[in-house]
Design an enzyme around this catalytic site. Structure first.
Site, PDB file in Angstrom:
ATOM      1  CD  GLN A 131      -2.645   1.076   2.679  1.00 30.73           C
ATOM      2  OE1 GLN A 131      -2.289   0.353   3.618  1.00 30.73           O
ATOM      3  NE2 GLN A 131      -3.742   1.776   2.708  1.00 30.73           N
ATOM      4  CD  GLU A 250      -6.235  -0.533   6.722  1.00 25.16           C
ATOM      5  OE1 GLU A 250      -6.533   0.642   6.444  1.00 25.16           O
ATOM      6  OE2 GLU A 250      -5.064  -0.900   6.883  1.00 25.16           O
ATOM      7  CB  SER A 373      -2.661   8.459  14.571  1.00 24.85           C
ATOM      8  OG  SER A 373      -3.362   9.679  14.345  1.00 24.85           O
TER       9      SER A 373
HETATM   10  C1  FAD Z   1       3.813  -0.461  11.494  1.00 24.62           C
HETATM   11  C2  FAD Z   1       3.368   0.535  10.489  1.00 24.62           C
HETATM   12  C3  FAD Z   1       3.013   0.096   9.223  1.00 24.62           C
HETATM   13  C4  FAD Z   1       2.619   1.017   8.239  1.00 24.62           C
HETATM   14  N1  FAD Z   1       2.303   0.556   6.990  1.00 24.62           N
HETATM   15  C5  FAD Z   1       1.973   1.448   6.027  1.00 24.62           C
HETATM   16  C6  FAD Z   1       1.724   1.005   4.695  1.00 24.62           C
HETATM   17  O1  FAD Z   1       1.777  -0.202   4.384  1.00 24.62           O
HETATM   18  N2  FAD Z   1       1.451   1.921   3.750  1.00 24.62           N
HETATM   19  C7  FAD Z   1       1.383   3.251   4.037  1.00 24.62           C
HETATM   20  O2  FAD Z   1       1.098   4.025   3.135  1.00 24.62           O
HETATM   21  N3  FAD Z   1       1.623   3.716   5.292  1.00 24.62           N
HETATM   22  C8  FAD Z   1       1.919   2.837   6.280  1.00 24.62           C
HETATM   23  N4  FAD Z   1       2.178   3.289   7.564  1.00 24.62           N
HETATM   24  C9  FAD Z   1       2.184   4.725   7.821  1.00 24.62           C
HETATM   25  C10 FAD Z   1       0.995   5.219   8.627  1.00 24.62           C
HETATM   26  O3  FAD Z   1      -0.171   5.189   7.845  1.00 24.62           O
HETATM   27  C11 FAD Z   1       1.327   6.631   9.137  1.00 24.62           C
HETATM   28  O4  FAD Z   1       2.391   6.503  10.056  1.00 24.62           O
HETATM   29  C12 FAD Z   1       0.145   7.294   9.793  1.00 24.62           C
HETATM   30  O5  FAD Z   1      -0.836   7.598   8.836  1.00 24.62           O
HETATM   31  C13 FAD Z   1       0.558   8.602  10.518  1.00 24.62           C
HETATM   32  O6  FAD Z   1       1.249   9.436   9.648  1.00 24.62           O
HETATM   33  P1  FAD Z   1       2.688  10.030  10.016  1.00 24.62           P
HETATM   34  O7  FAD Z   1       3.552   8.930  10.485  1.00 24.62           O
HETATM   35  O8  FAD Z   1       3.136  10.859   8.866  1.00 24.62           O
HETATM   36  O9  FAD Z   1       2.415  10.968  11.279  1.00 24.62           O
HETATM   37  P2  FAD Z   1       1.812  12.429  11.256  1.00 24.62           P
HETATM   38  O10 FAD Z   1       0.634  12.470  10.349  1.00 24.62           O
HETATM   39  O11 FAD Z   1       2.902  13.402  11.017  1.00 24.62           O
HETATM   40  O12 FAD Z   1       1.279  12.566  12.746  1.00 24.62           O
HETATM   41  C14 FAD Z   1       2.150  12.876  13.853  1.00 24.62           C
HETATM   42  C15 FAD Z   1       1.286  13.032  15.096  1.00 24.62           C
HETATM   43  O13 FAD Z   1       0.365  14.132  14.928  1.00 24.62           O
HETATM   44  C16 FAD Z   1      -0.975  13.703  15.125  1.00 24.62           C
HETATM   45  N5  FAD Z   1      -1.857  14.407  14.198  1.00 24.62           N
HETATM   46  C17 FAD Z   1      -1.678  14.554  12.854  1.00 24.62           C
HETATM   47  N6  FAD Z   1      -2.711  15.226  12.314  1.00 24.62           N
HETATM   48  C18 FAD Z   1      -3.579  15.492  13.329  1.00 24.62           C
HETATM   49  C19 FAD Z   1      -4.850  16.158  13.401  1.00 24.62           C
HETATM   50  N7  FAD Z   1      -5.422  16.659  12.314  1.00 24.62           N
HETATM   51  N8  FAD Z   1      -5.451  16.231  14.599  1.00 24.62           N
HETATM   52  C20 FAD Z   1      -4.876  15.704  15.725  1.00 24.62           C
HETATM   53  N9  FAD Z   1      -3.666  15.092  15.717  1.00 24.62           N
HETATM   54  C21 FAD Z   1      -3.036  14.980  14.539  1.00 24.62           C
HETATM   55  C22 FAD Z   1      -0.954  12.209  14.830  1.00 24.62           C
HETATM   56  O14 FAD Z   1      -2.020  11.528  15.460  1.00 24.62           O
HETATM   57  C23 FAD Z   1       0.404  11.793  15.367  1.00 24.62           C
HETATM   58  O15 FAD Z   1       0.320  11.611  16.761  1.00 24.62           O
HETATM   59  C24 FAD Z   1       2.569   2.396   8.549  1.00 24.62           C
HETATM   60  C25 FAD Z   1       2.925   2.839   9.831  1.00 24.62           C
HETATM   61  C26 FAD Z   1       3.320   1.923  10.789  1.00 24.62           C
HETATM   62  C27 FAD Z   1       3.691   2.441  12.146  1.00 24.62           C
END
Ligand code: FAD
Length: 395
Positions: A131, A250, A373
Site C-alpha cells: 500500500q 480495512e 492514528s
Molecule cells: C507499522 C506501520 C506500518 C505502516 N504501513 C503502512 C503502509 O503499508 N502503507 C502506508 O502508506 N503507510 C503505512 N504506515 C504509515 C501510517 O499510515 C502513518 O504513520 C500514519 O498515517 C501517521 O502518519 P505520520 O507517520 O506521517 O504521522 P503524522 O501524520 O505526522 O502525525 C504525527 C502526530 O500528529 C498527530 N496528528 C496529525 N494530524 C492530526 C490532526 N489533524 N489532529 C490531531 N492530531 C493529529 C498524529 O495523530 C500523530 O500523533 C505504517 C505505519 C506503521 C507504524
C-alpha cells in the site's frame, strides 16, 4: 446477525478445520504460528508457498463474489473461517493486503478488465501487494501526497517517495496514491490511484529496521517508474474516493481474523499468569478480565457492524473499530510484559531473538499509529459519525 451457527455452517467448519489439519502439517508445520505482528520477516518463502496452497484449494477470497472467482460465503462462514484459522495457528498471511485491501477495491471501483487482470493473482496467492499511501510529508494529511504521476506515451511515469510501506520488500505490485494535478484546490481533487509493478528499474526499496529488529516496512523511491495507462483505478484525479474506499475495507471482515489472533495472545498470557502465579494477584486478575471483556466487545461490535453493512463497506458503527482495537492491543502488550515480569526483559536467543509476546508488545506500540492514528480516528468519529463541525485544516 444470528450468532448461532446452522448445520450448514457447522459442516463448513468441519470441512475447513479438516483441511487445516491435513495441510498445516508436514512441509507446512514449520509456518504454524509464525509471521504475525513483529515477526513478518519469518519464513517468507515458506509462508508464500502456504498462501499458494490456500489459493489452489480455494481458501483465498472466500468473501469475494462468485463472478470474480470468489466463494461469496456468508458472514457466519467468514467468522468460522477466521476462528478455525486462528485455532489451528495458521501463519500470518503474506497476501493479506491484496486480499483485504486491493482486491475489494478493484471489485468495487475497478473496471471489468482490471478485475480479470488483478483478482486471479490474489486468489491464487501468487501476487503480493503493498500500500503506497504515506510519504514523508503526507501521513495523517494524506491529501498532501507529492509523488507525481504523468502520462507519457501511453504510460504513467511516477516520481517521488513513499515511506512506511509494509511488505514493500517482497511485493510484486503497489497501489499508489499519487498526484496527477499539482494545481488542484482543494488538494485531494488532484489525486489518482494507480497500480504500479514493483519489480522494475524505476522502483527502489530501502527497508527500515524497526524496534522489533524486523524490517516489515520500507522506503520506496519512484524514479521514472512506469505502469500502463489502464492501471488507474477510478478516474484521473478521482483517486481520493477510491483511496478512502480502501480504508473502509480495512474495517471489514478481516478484523475478525485479527481478533482471533488477539485471542491466542490473551490465552498465552493467561497460561503464563497461571504458571508463574501472577493469576493470584488481584490487580492482575482484574486486568486480565478487562482484557477478555474488551475482546468480547470487539467481536460483538464487528459482528454488529458487518451484519448491518450486508456485504457493503461497513458504516458508522465500524468507525470505533480501529481506535478500540488499537488501544486495547497496545494495553495487552503492557499486560503481557507485566505478567511476564522480569522475564519480559530477557531475550532467550541471541542477539535479538525475541519471544512472541515481546514482539507483540513492541509492535503493538505502532497499532495506534498505522491505518490512521488514534487522534485521526477521533476526528473521523466526531466529523463523520457524530456530524460535529470539521476541524480547521490548512488549505
Ligand atoms: C507499522 C506501520 C506500518 C505502516 N504501513 C503502512 C503502509 O503499508 N502503507 C502506508 O502508506 N503507510 C503505512 N504506515 C504509515 C501510517 O499510515 C502513518 O504513520 C500514519 O498515517 C501517521 O502518519 P505520520 O507517520 O506521517 O504521522 P503524522 O501524520 O505526522 O502525525 C504525527 C502526530 O500528529 C498527530 N496528528 C496529525 N494530524 C492530526 C490532526 N489533524 N489532529 C490531531 N492530531 C493529529 C498524529 O495523530 C500523530 O500523533 C505504517 C505505519 C506503521 C507504524
Amino acid at each position: 446477525m444470528n450468532t448461532r451457527f446452522s448445520e450448514e455452517d457447522e459442516a463448513f467448519r468441519k470441512e475447513f478445520s479438516q483441511w487445516l489439519a491435513d495441510n498445516l502439517s508436514g512441509e507446512f508445520a514449520v509456518v504454524k504460528g509464525r509471521g504475525g505482528p513483529g515477526d513478518e520477516h519469518a519464513l517468507f518463502e515458506e509462508r508464500h508457498a502456504w498462501e499458494k496452497k490456500m489459493g489452489a484449494d480455494g481458501w483465498i477470497g472466500i468473501a469475494f463474489p462468485k463472478e470474480v472467482g470468489g466463494r461469496d460465503l456468508s458472514l457466519n462462514q467468514q467468522v468460522i473461517f477466521y476462528e478455525e484459522y486462528a485455532r489451528a495457528r495458521g501463519p500470518g498471511r503474506v497476501g493479506h493486503i491484496g486480499e483485504g485491501l486491493l482486491g475489494p477495491t478493484v471489485i468495487h471501483f475497478g473496471s471489468e478488465e482490471q478485475k480479470k487482470r488483478f483478482i486471479p493473482g490474489i486468489l491464487s496467492g501468487e501476487t503480493i501487494w503493498c500500500q503506497g499511501y504515506s510519504e514523508p510529508d503526507a501521513g495523517s494529511d494524506l491529501a498532501n501526497v507529492k509523488t507525481r504521476a504523468e502520462l507519457v506515451g501511453g504510460e504513467w511515469v511516477l516520481n517521488g517517495q513513499k515511506v512506511w510501506t509494509s511488505g514493500a520488500a517482497w511485493s510484486d505490485w503497489c497501489f499508489v496514491v499519487c498526484r496527477t494535478d499539482p494545481d488542484a484546490k482543494p488538494k485531494h481533487k488532484g489525486i489518482s490511484y494507480i497500480l504500479v509493478p514493483m519489480r522494475q528499474e524505476g522502483v527502489e526499496v530501502r527497508p527500515i529496521e524497526q524496534m522489533t529488529g524486523d524490517s516489515e516496512f520500507s522506503e520506496v523511491f519512484f524514479n521514472d517508474a512506469r505502469t500502463a495507462e489502464e492501471n488507474i483505478v477510478g478516474n484521473v484525479n478521482g483517486g481520493w474516493k477510491v483511496s478512502m474506499g480502501t480504508l473502509d475495507f480495512e474495517r471489514g471482515a478481516s478484523t475478525l481474523g485479527q481478533q482471533m489472533l488477539f485471542h491466542n495472545e490473551l490465552d498465552e498470557i493467561i497460561r503464563i499468569a497461571k504458571e508463574n502465579g501472577k493469576s493470584e494477584d488481584p490487580v492482575m486478575r482484574q486486568r486480565i478480565a478487562d482484557a477478555w471483556i474488551g475482546l468480547r466487545l470487539q467481536r460483538y461490535n464487528a459482528l454488529r457492524s458487518l451484519s448491518a453493512a450486508e456485504g457493503a463497506a461497513p458504516g458508522r458503527e465500524a468507525m470505533i473499530t480501529k481506535i478500540f482495537w488499537a488501544t486495547w492491543h497496545r494495553s495487552l502488550g503492557k499486560l503481557a510484559m507485566d505478567v511476564l515480569g522480569a522475564r519480559g526483559e530477557i531475550a532467550d536467543g541471541a542477539p535479538y531473538e525475541l519471544s512472541g509476546l515481546q514482539r507483540m508488545y513492541l509492535f503493538a506500540r505502532s497499532d495506534t499509529i498505522y491505518a490512521g492514528s488514534n487522534e485521526i480516528q477521533r476526528n473521523i468519529i466526531s466529523e463523520r459519525a457524530l456530524g460535529l463541525p470539521r476541524e480547521p485544516r490548512p488549505s
